[in-house]
Design a protein around this motif. Sequence first.
Motif, PDB file in Angstrom:
ATOM      1  N   VAL A  11       0.854  -1.202   0.416  1.00  0.00           N
ATOM      2  CA  VAL A  11      -0.098  -0.078  -0.137  1.00  0.00           C
ATOM      3  C   VAL A  11       1.257   1.243   0.247  1.00  0.00           C
ATOM      4  O   VAL A  11       2.064   1.092   0.315  1.00  0.00           O
ATOM      5  CB  VAL A  11      -0.750   0.194   1.435  1.00  0.00           C
ATOM      6  N   ILE A  12       0.693   2.189  -0.211  1.00  0.00           N
ATOM      7  CA  ILE A  12       0.972   3.452  -0.690  1.00  0.00           C
ATOM      8  C   ILE A  12       1.671   4.372   0.720  1.00  0.00           C
ATOM      9  O   ILE A  12       2.589   4.506   0.768  1.00  0.00           O
ATOM     10  CB  ILE A  12       0.265   4.877  -1.135  1.00  0.00           C
ATOM     11  N   SER A  13       1.497   3.809   1.954  1.00  0.00           N
ATOM     12  CA  SER A  13       2.010   4.090   3.301  1.00  0.00           C
ATOM     13  C   SER A  13       2.623   3.015   3.500  1.00  0.00           C
ATOM     14  O   SER A  13       4.235   4.049   4.148  1.00  0.00           O
ATOM     15  CB  SER A  13       0.910   4.134   4.613  1.00  0.00           C
ATOM     16  N   GLU A  14       3.066   1.899   3.199  1.00  0.00           N
ATOM     17  CA  GLU A  14       4.349   1.569   2.626  1.00  0.00           C
ATOM     18  C   GLU A  14       5.100   1.845   2.140  1.00  0.00           C
ATOM     19  O   GLU A  14       6.537   1.439   2.684  1.00  0.00           O
ATOM     20  CB  GLU A  14       4.026  -0.394   3.187  1.00  0.00           C
ATOM     21  N   ALA A  15       5.024   1.773   1.049  1.00  0.00           N
ATOM     22  CA  ALA A  15       5.987   2.859   0.143  1.00  0.00           C
ATOM     23  C   ALA A  15       6.569   3.690   0.558  1.00  0.00           C
ATOM     24  O   ALA A  15       7.805   4.060   0.512  1.00  0.00           O
ATOM     25  CB  ALA A  15       5.267   2.594  -1.251  1.00  0.00           C
ATOM     26  N   ALA A  16       5.473   4.811   1.162  1.00  0.00           N
ATOM     27  CA  ALA A  16       6.334   6.017   1.720  1.00  0.00           C
ATOM     28  C   ALA A  16       7.397   5.657   2.901  1.00  0.00           C
ATOM     29  O   ALA A  16       8.109   6.403   2.389  1.00  0.00           O
ATOM     30  CB  ALA A  16       5.039   6.664   2.495  1.00  0.00           C
TER      31      ALA A  16
ATOM     32  N   LYS B  45      11.296   6.451   1.968  1.00  0.00           N
ATOM     33  CA  LYS B  45      10.815   8.435   2.887  1.00  0.00           C
ATOM     34  C   LYS B  45      11.202   9.015   2.346  1.00  0.00           C
ATOM     35  O   LYS B  45      11.364  10.215   1.688  1.00  0.00           O
ATOM     36  CB  LYS B  45      12.359   8.010   2.748  1.00  0.00           C
ATOM     37  N   LYS B  46       9.314   8.884   1.508  1.00  0.00           N
ATOM     38  CA  LYS B  46       8.699  10.201   1.137  1.00  0.00           C
ATOM     39  C   LYS B  46       7.375   9.676   1.531  1.00  0.00           C
ATOM     40  O   LYS B  46       6.970   9.370   2.281  1.00  0.00           O
ATOM     41  CB  LYS B  46       8.363   9.782  -0.656  1.00  0.00           C
ATOM     42  N   GLU B  47       6.914  11.485   0.832  1.00  0.00           N
ATOM     43  CA  GLU B  47       5.611  11.553   1.953  1.00  0.00           C
ATOM     44  C   GLU B  47       4.737  10.648   1.102  1.00  0.00           C
ATOM     45  O   GLU B  47       4.118  10.179   0.162  1.00  0.00           O
ATOM     46  CB  GLU B  47       4.847  13.349   1.610  1.00  0.00           C
ATOM     47  N   VAL B  48       3.477  10.549   1.985  1.00  0.00           N
ATOM     48  CA  VAL B  48       2.869   9.954   1.127  1.00  0.00           C
ATOM     49  C   VAL B  48       1.466  10.761   0.648  1.00  0.00           C
ATOM     50  O   VAL B  48       0.973  10.149  -0.887  1.00  0.00           O
ATOM     51  CB  VAL B  48       1.816   9.390   1.903  1.00  0.00           C
ATOM     52  N   SER B  49       1.889  11.646   0.380  1.00  0.00           N
ATOM     53  CA  SER B  49       1.146  12.560  -0.645  1.00  0.00           C
ATOM     54  C   SER B  49       2.089  12.700  -1.713  1.00  0.00           C
ATOM     55  O   SER B  49       1.578  12.931  -3.259  1.00  0.00           O
ATOM     56  CB  SER B  49       0.976  14.161   0.042  1.00  0.00           C
ATOM     57  N   THR B  50       2.926  12.641  -2.117  1.00  0.00           N
ATOM     58  CA  THR B  50       4.042  12.750  -2.806  1.00  0.00           C
ATOM     59  C   THR B  50       4.309  11.733  -3.718  1.00  0.00           C
ATOM     60  O   THR B  50       3.897  11.601  -5.146  1.00  0.00           O
ATOM     61  CB  THR B  50       5.523  12.852  -2.673  1.00  0.00           C
ATOM     62  N   LEU B  51       4.047  10.208  -2.922  1.00  0.00           N
ATOM     63  CA  LEU B  51       3.290   9.149  -4.288  1.00  0.00           C
ATOM     64  C   LEU B  51       1.605   9.071  -4.394  1.00  0.00           C
ATOM     65  O   LEU B  51       2.098   8.597  -5.779  1.00  0.00           O
ATOM     66  CB  LEU B  51       3.683   7.817  -2.640  1.00  0.00           C
ATOM     67  N   ARG B  52       1.291   9.450  -3.957  1.00  0.00           N
ATOM     68  CA  ARG B  52      -0.202   9.820  -4.246  1.00  0.00           C
ATOM     69  C   ARG B  52      -0.782  10.999  -5.653  1.00  0.00           C
ATOM     70  O   ARG B  52      -1.048  10.599  -6.862  1.00  0.00           O
ATOM     71  CB  ARG B  52      -1.293  10.969  -3.280  1.00  0.00           C
ATOM     72  N   LYS B  53       0.391  12.096  -5.722  1.00  0.00           N
ATOM     73  CA  LYS B  53       0.534  12.705  -6.845  1.00  0.00           C
ATOM     74  C   LYS B  53       1.458  12.160  -8.188  1.00  0.00           C
ATOM     75  O   LYS B  53       0.702  12.345  -9.116  1.00  0.00           O
ATOM     76  CB  LYS B  53       1.440  14.303  -6.347  1.00  0.00           C
ATOM     77  N   ALA B  54       1.874  11.433  -7.732  1.00  0.00           N
ATOM     78  CA  ALA B  54       2.934  10.329  -8.576  1.00  0.00           C
ATOM     79  C   ALA B  54       2.500   9.365  -8.873  1.00  0.00           C
ATOM     80  O   ALA B  54       1.857   9.183 -10.491  1.00  0.00           O
ATOM     81  CB  ALA B  54       4.398   9.938  -8.091  1.00  0.00           C
ATOM     82  N   CYS B  55       0.643   8.547  -8.786  1.00  0.00           N
ATOM     83  CA  CYS B  55       0.026   7.724  -9.013  1.00  0.00           C
ATOM     84  C   CYS B  55      -0.580   8.489 -10.023  1.00  0.00           C
ATOM     85  O   CYS B  55      -1.112   8.043 -10.596  1.00  0.00           O
ATOM     86  CB  CYS B  55      -0.919   7.628  -7.754  1.00  0.00           C
ATOM     87  N   ALA B  56      -1.370  10.222  -8.954  1.00  0.00           N
ATOM     88  CA  ALA B  56      -2.529  10.811 -10.252  1.00  0.00           C
ATOM     89  C   ALA B  56      -1.836  11.242 -11.218  1.00  0.00           C
ATOM     90  O   ALA B  56      -2.540  11.800 -12.261  1.00  0.00           O
ATOM     91  CB  ALA B  56      -3.028  11.813  -9.727  1.00  0.00           C
ATOM     92  N   ARG B  57      -0.291  11.606 -11.400  1.00  0.00           N
ATOM     93  CA  ARG B  57       0.195  11.451 -12.534  1.00  0.00           C
ATOM     94  C   ARG B  57       0.876  10.582 -13.703  1.00  0.00           C
ATOM     95  O   ARG B  57       1.332  11.027 -14.208  1.00  0.00           O
ATOM     96  CB  ARG B  57       1.192  12.970 -12.534  1.00  0.00           C
ATOM     97  N   ARG B  58       0.429   9.653 -12.964  1.00  0.00           N
ATOM     98  CA  ARG B  58       0.594   8.881 -14.160  1.00  0.00           C
ATOM     99  C   ARG B  58       1.932   8.085 -14.024  1.00  0.00           C
ATOM    100  O   ARG B  58       2.552   7.961 -15.394  1.00  0.00           O
ATOM    101  CB  ARG B  58      -0.340   8.592 -14.942  1.00  0.00           C
TER     102      ARG B  58
ATOM    103  N   TRP C 172      -4.417   2.908  -3.006  1.00  0.00           N
ATOM    104  CA  TRP C 172      -2.922   2.703  -4.096  1.00  0.00           C
ATOM    105  C   TRP C 172      -2.460   1.459  -3.811  1.00  0.00           C
ATOM    106  O   TRP C 172      -1.690   1.337  -3.006  1.00  0.00           O
ATOM    107  CB  TRP C 172      -2.268   4.097  -4.131  1.00  0.00           C
ATOM    108  N   LEU C 173      -2.248   0.544  -4.540  1.00  0.00           N
ATOM    109  CA  LEU C 173      -1.230  -0.789  -4.791  1.00  0.00           C
ATOM    110  C   LEU C 173       0.136  -0.156  -5.324  1.00  0.00           C
ATOM    111  O   LEU C 173      -0.605   0.622  -6.672  1.00  0.00           O
ATOM    112  CB  LEU C 173      -1.458  -2.061  -5.493  1.00  0.00           C
ATOM    113  N   ILE C 174       0.908  -0.459  -4.330  1.00  0.00           N
ATOM    114  CA  ILE C 174       2.642   0.082  -5.841  1.00  0.00           C
ATOM    115  C   ILE C 174       3.154  -1.188  -5.421  1.00  0.00           C
ATOM    116  O   ILE C 174       3.840  -1.733  -4.649  1.00  0.00           O
ATOM    117  CB  ILE C 174       2.591   1.416  -5.112  1.00  0.00           C
ATOM    118  N   THR C 175       3.935  -1.574  -6.634  1.00  0.00           N
ATOM    119  CA  THR C 175       4.707  -3.119  -6.681  1.00  0.00           C
ATOM    120  C   THR C 175       6.191  -2.219  -6.310  1.00  0.00           C
ATOM    121  O   THR C 175       6.541  -0.908  -6.577  1.00  0.00           O
ATOM    122  CB  THR C 175       4.868  -3.411  -8.083  1.00  0.00           C
ATOM    123  N   VAL C 176       6.899  -3.534  -5.984  1.00  0.00           N
ATOM    124  CA  VAL C 176       8.757  -3.275  -5.700  1.00  0.00           C
ATOM    125  C   VAL C 176       9.119  -2.115  -6.436  1.00  0.00           C
ATOM    126  O   VAL C 176       9.948  -1.129  -6.667  1.00  0.00           O
ATOM    127  CB  VAL C 176       9.280  -4.073  -4.936  1.00  0.00           C
TER     128      VAL C 176
END
Length: 67
Positions: free
Chosen positions: A8-13, A17-30, A44-48
Amino acid sequence: MRLMDVMVISEAAQRWKKEVSTLRKACARRAFKPSEARKSGNVWLITVQGMVRVYGPELIEQTSSKN
């Protein structure tokens, strides 16, 4: 792909060492390929592999040993 390769996005963050919002924005902008991230309901589910491609290797904390 193994289940351990998806998080999940929180584990990836936390692991990268990233903010959850940074990863959400990255997902939104594809920034991730369709095979690297997807939204399941509100989660959100993200692969390693996707994280490594977009942000580089995972930052692993070094433990210092004192002699």
